[in-house]
Design an enzyme around this catalytic site. Structure first.
Site, PDB file in Angstrom:
ATOM      1  N   LYS A 116      24.818  12.996  -7.850  1.00  0.00           N
ATOM      2  CA  LYS A 116      24.203  14.311  -7.948  1.00  0.00           C
ATOM      3  C   LYS A 116      22.741  14.185  -8.364  1.00  0.00           C
ATOM      4  CE  LYS A 116      28.103  16.615  -7.251  1.00  0.00           C
ATOM      5  NZ  LYS A 116      28.980  15.470  -6.981  1.00  0.00           N
ATOM      6  N   GLY A 163      34.288  16.866  -4.245  1.00  0.00           N
ATOM      7  CA  GLY A 163      35.553  17.550  -4.012  1.00  0.00           C
ATOM      8  C   GLY A 163      35.883  18.593  -5.065  1.00  0.00           C
ATOM      9  N   PHE A 201      24.531  27.383 -14.586  1.00  0.00           N
ATOM     10  CA  PHE A 201      25.759  27.880 -13.962  1.00  0.00           C
ATOM     11  C   PHE A 201      25.529  29.304 -13.477  1.00  0.00           C
ATOM     12  CE2 PHE A 201      29.869  30.171 -14.320  1.00  0.00           C
ATOM     13  CZ  PHE A 201      30.536  29.499 -13.302  1.00  0.00           C
ATOM     14  N   HIS A 207      29.027  29.716  -1.224  1.00  0.00           N
ATOM     15  CA  HIS A 207      28.966  28.283  -0.937  1.00  0.00           C
ATOM     16  C   HIS A 207      28.768  28.132   0.571  1.00  0.00           C
ATOM     17  CE1 HIS A 207      30.714  24.055  -1.751  1.00  0.00           C
ATOM     18  NE2 HIS A 207      30.128  24.054  -0.577  1.00  0.00           N
ATOM     19  N   LYS A 236      37.912  24.129  -1.834  1.00  0.00           N
ATOM     20  CA  LYS A 236      37.897  25.105  -0.759  1.00  0.00           C
ATOM     21  C   LYS A 236      39.290  25.421  -0.226  1.00  0.00           C
ATOM     22  CE  LYS A 236      33.592  22.848   0.422  1.00  0.00           C
ATOM     23  NZ  LYS A 236      32.985  21.836   1.303  1.00  0.00           N
ATOM     24  N   GLU A 273      25.406  20.771   1.109  1.00  0.00           N
ATOM     25  CA  GLU A 273      26.011  21.941   0.503  1.00  0.00           C
ATOM     26  C   GLU A 273      24.973  22.714  -0.312  1.00  0.00           C
ATOM     27  OE1 GLU A 273      29.742  21.193  -1.337  1.00  0.00           O
ATOM     28  OE2 GLU A 273      30.549  20.250   0.469  1.00  0.00           O
ATOM     29  N   GLU A 286      24.573  19.396  -3.140  1.00  0.00           N
ATOM     30  CA  GLU A 286      24.890  17.986  -2.949  1.00  0.00           C
ATOM     31  C   GLU A 286      25.029  17.714  -1.458  1.00  0.00           C
ATOM     32  OE1 GLU A 286      28.687  16.916  -4.570  1.00  0.00           O
ATOM     33  OE2 GLU A 286      29.668  18.688  -3.781  1.00  0.00           O
ATOM     34  N   ARG A 290      29.892  12.034   4.846  1.00  0.00           N
ATOM     35  CA  ARG A 290      31.139  11.751   5.562  1.00  0.00           C
ATOM     36  C   ARG A 290      31.483  12.941   6.439  1.00  0.00           C
ATOM     37  NH1 ARG A 290      34.328  15.254   2.650  1.00  0.00           N
ATOM     38  NH2 ARG A 290      33.868  15.448   0.424  1.00  0.00           N
TER      39      ARG A 290
END
Length: 445
Positions: A116, A163, A201, A207, A236, A273, A286, A290
């Site tokens: 990150k 994740g 936050f 998202h 998700k 993202e 981030e 993949r």
């Protein structure tokens, strides 16, 4: 093109790669744990090799066994899927050292983008907005000082995380004092790296992520964006493409995603993202280096096979498409069919599938490794499969998804299907008013 590849993964993504490889005339080897001996990828691959017992660290994360399987079977390359070894630069480097092609970005790109903290630095260098936050926090005192500067609430995040795991919301200094060491320990346990960063936050946000493909020489294209706002525990549940963002904001985010990937000469499939607040401000969160679980919705609106593109790039054929060649059409929605009980805080529900019937008809796609009699093992993710629909516009796609959900039958374990049917009928969802706290604020969960 490769003659034979090894797939270092399991479940529906292993099956997904097998299907594209078979269409290309590429032979496949799949590795498996003893818990997955009767899984569909094992049954359908050209060859299969057992790499260990059920525990992930003894099988799907067992690098020596996976590399040995590849070398023993004569595979030229390894496709890591998602999860497990997919974002492990050490594994990618070991593949290279053993003369195997890692079907993904270079270890150098993965290291630069994989943390990150590193991703934030690259975003800043690419002039892409980031959430107010920090680099790696050295100790609790540094965290307390950073929180005062940023302002509570803040989010502690595992620098090596992904994740949706390794995140902790902190609302007061007392919570920070109590939770800092715990967050470091969780990061160490999940990701073998205790490093933490801190970000402001945001209570409510969307998202949104950008799908990119690069050839490693600076040529990068996007294949639209996806909205992944409906989540539970930062993970998700429903994804759709395109988002319902205003077009001007959409174009800004797409350009930012491409710009960041170009900055590192990215190769292969990747996802950037972003979070978008109520005022339309967007921030890079981030990059996942993949293929994503939700790549299917991008395939449905573009007509492209992203796994095929991965294989072509990795085998040296490059990225043939230019941005103007990518034509996006209609709207696609994906529901993750999880073996979980939504009424009991999404508690996993492993066990035997007594009967299964997946939906069909126009514009319906199912990616699943499940079949009647299949036993869902308790050792891995609860994903049974993915139900994806496509139609001309969002309202028609929602109607098609509801029909497909009602047609889908999975007898045995509890699943998320009843929840998704309710969401398709939800007036807030229908008008695109979705945030990551949707289940809590709009569904009373």
């Amino acid at each position: 093109m490769f003659k034979k590849i090894l797939i270092a993964n399991r479940g529906e993504i292993a099956l997904r790669v097998i299907r594209t490889a078979r269409e290309l005339g590429v032979q496949t080897v799949v590795v498996y744990s003893t818990a997955d001996e009767k899984s569909l990828p094992v049954l359908l691959a050209d060859e299969s090799v057992c790499v260990g017992p059920p525990a992930s660290n003894a099988s799907y994360l067992n690098i020596p066994n996976i590399l040995s399987a590849a070398l023993m079977t004569g595979a030229e390359a390894i496709h890591p899927g998602y999860g497990f070894m997919a974002e492990n630069p050490d594994f990618a480097e070991m593949c290279r050292e053993h003369g195997l092609v890692f079907i993904g970005p270079t270890p150098e790109s993965m290291r630069a983008l994989g943390s990150k903290a590193g991703g934030r630095e690259i975003a800043a260098a690419s002039k892409v907005p980031v959430v107010p936050g920090t680099g790696v926090l050295q100790d609790l005192d540094a965290a307390i000082l950073a929180a005062k500067q940023i302002g509570y609430p803040v989010l502690l995040k595992a620098s090596a995380g992904g994740g949706g795991r390794g995140q902790k919301v902190i609302r007061t200094q007392d919570e920070l004092k109590k939770g800092f060491d715990q967050a470091r320990e969780e990061a160490r346990l999940y990701f073998s790296d205790p490093a933490l960063i801190m970000e402001k936050f945001l209570e409510e946000f969307r998202h949104v992520e950008v799908q990119v493909m690069g050839d490693g020489t600076g040529h990068v294209i996007h294949i639209g964006e996806r909205d992944c706002s409906i989540q539970r525990r930062n993970q998700k549940l429903i994804e759709e493409a395109p988002s319902t963002l205003p077009d001007s904001l959409r174009q800004e985010i797409l350009a930012a995603g491409v710009r960041l990937a170009q900055h590192v000469n990215y190769a292969g499939a990747g996802t950037l993202e972003f979070i978008v607040d109520r005022d339309g401000n967007y921030y890079f969160m981030e990059m996942n280096t993949r293929i994503q679980v939700e790549h299917c919705v991008s395939e449905m609106i573009s007509g492209l096979d992203l796994v095929r593109m991965q294989l072509e790039i990795a085998s040296g054929h490059g990225l043939k498409l230019k941005q103007e060649d990518v034509k996006l059409r209609g709207h696609a929605i994906e529901c993750r069919l999880n073996a979980e009980d939504p009424d009991k805080d999404f508690r996993p529900a492993a066990g035997k599938i007594d009967d299964v019937h997946f939906a069909g008809g126009p514009g319906v796609r199912v990616d699943s490794h499940a079949y009647t009699g299949y036993v869902i093992p308790p050792h891995y993710d609860s994903l049974i499969g993915k139900l994806i629909v496509h139609h001309d516009d969002r309202a028609e796609a929602i109607a098609r998804m509801k029909r497909a959900l009602e047609e889908t039958v999975i007898q045995g374990p509890k699943t998320t299907i009843p929840l998704y049917i309710k969401i398709m009928d939800n007036p807030f969802y229908k008008r695109g008013a979705v945030m990551t706290n949707f289940l809590k604020t709009r569904m009373d969960m």
